[in-house]
Design an enzyme around this catalytic site. Sequence first.
Site, mmCIF file in Angstrom:
data_model
loop_
_atom_site.group_PDB
_atom_site.id
_atom_site.type_symbol
_atom_site.label_atom_id
_atom_site.label_comp_id
_atom_site.label_asym_id
_atom_site.label_seq_id
_atom_site.Cartn_x
_atom_site.Cartn_y
_atom_site.Cartn_z
ATOM 1 N N LYS A 113 -26.349 20.267 2.781
ATOM 2 C CA LYS A 113 -25.486 20.489 3.465
ATOM 3 C C LYS A 113 -24.492 19.066 3.831
ATOM 4 C CE LYS A 113 -27.821 24.046 5.295
ATOM 5 N NZ LYS A 113 -27.604 25.165 6.609
ATOM 6 N N SER A 170 -34.625 31.712 -1.817
ATOM 7 C CA SER A 170 -32.997 32.245 -0.506
ATOM 8 C C SER A 170 -32.997 33.704 -0.492
ATOM 9 C CB SER A 170 -31.860 31.000 -0.901
ATOM 10 O OG SER A 170 -31.101 31.991 -0.464
ATOM 11 N N ALA A 187 -35.241 17.362 13.230
ATOM 12 C CA ALA A 187 -34.115 16.785 12.930
ATOM 13 C C ALA A 187 -33.662 16.869 11.527
ATOM 14 C CB ALA A 187 -34.263 15.295 13.397
ATOM 15 N N GLY A 188 -33.845 17.742 10.738
ATOM 16 C CA GLY A 188 -33.605 18.538 10.021
ATOM 17 C C GLY A 188 -31.750 19.256 9.833
ATOM 18 N N ASN A 198 -22.006 24.730 5.326
ATOM 19 C CA ASN A 198 -22.436 25.702 4.478
ATOM 20 C C ASN A 198 -22.225 26.807 3.860
ATOM 21 O OD1 ASN A 198 -22.108 27.364 6.433
ATOM 22 N ND2 ASN A 198 -23.542 28.661 6.799
ATOM 23 N N THR A 219 -40.123 11.857 13.189
ATOM 24 C CA THR A 219 -39.976 10.414 12.664
ATOM 25 C C THR A 219 -38.807 10.547 13.601
ATOM 26 O OG1 THR A 219 -40.892 11.140 10.359
ATOM 27 C CG2 THR A 219 -39.441 9.571 10.500
ATOM 28 N N GLU A 220 -39.119 9.235 14.476
ATOM 29 C CA GLU A 220 -38.458 9.232 15.202
ATOM 30 C C GLU A 220 -36.592 8.829 15.119
ATOM 31 O OE1 GLU A 220 -38.929 8.147 19.367
ATOM 32 O OE2 GLU A 220 -37.783 7.267 19.358
ATOM 33 N N LYS A 238 -34.622 9.461 12.116
ATOM 34 C CA LYS A 238 -34.156 10.750 12.168
ATOM 35 C C LYS A 238 -33.427 11.198 13.261
ATOM 36 C CE LYS A 238 -34.851 13.780 8.757
ATOM 37 N NZ LYS A 238 -35.932 14.505 8.074
#
Length: 271
Positions: free
Chosen positions: A72, A21, A133-134, A93, A158-159, A161
């Site tokens: 999050k 980070s 989709a994260g 966040n 991965t659909e 998600k």
Amino acid sequence: RIFKRNKMKKYLVIGNPIDHSLSPKLHNFWIKQNNINAIYNKKKLNDDEIKNLILDIRENKISGINVTVPFKNKVIPFLDELSLGAKQTQSVNTIFMKDNKVIGDNTDIGGFESAIKKLDFDLSKKTAFILGAGGVVPSIIYALLKMGVSKILISNRTETKAENIKKLFNNIQIVSWGEIPEFDIIINGTSVGLDNNDQIGLDFSKVGKNKLFYDVIYNPNQTNFLKTAKQLGNKFENGKLMFIFQALLSFKLWHNLEPEVNDKTMKLLDV
Ligand code: ATR
């Protein structure tokens, strides 16, 4: 006369992993620039430590927290109130105390919006295609809707998600992984590209020109996704400004000050 010493305020970014980070570097730079008596650190966290950390906010031991992957969403049950954006995206966040309440906000939304606005690429009535989709994708969708896009398509390896994200935003459409629909802007919200050799494995040769390829990744500063965009004669941009603006918006919430974003800020994040 009582001499009251100003206690140094503490800020944190939490995540797992957290080593890479750059938030501490940026925030500490602005803290120093503005002569604020504060320090910003990073902390690798386990799920069972969230609760006590939020207690530290409540007890004023910590003044503010930034939250990154994978927390999050996980921090939400421990907060008193969410901003509108945090609520709809179900992702937080930025955390702080206000009027005796622990507030969760989402500055990824404004970060993405500010970054796109710098580009002079009009999104109104346009089609956006999102890959992944994260953690950050709901915030991008919220910002795109705010900026007036007419259509949002989303595709994830991965659909299921992607289907979970559709539960938050009714009007988005899911595209099978591997299919490339027509779009005006495409956003890589996957983690593919964090390694220089990563290939997303999608064929962009037929997308045409004058599209905007946007990558949330900024390190490396040009992923293969962006290199392909360039080769095909399209516009492209990495996620550096988005990162800077989400940090700036958190800084503003905590310190009520708005640092200037300039070349020095950009250079600070070159690694
Ligand atoms: P998280 O899933 O914990 O929120 P993230 O870094 O925000 O973590 O999200 C990673 C994203 O990159 C996911 O959309 C992931 O797809 P899956 O849901 O199928 O795992 C995507 N991703 C990671 N590696 C990928 C790969 N090799 N090909 C395609 N998508 C990939």
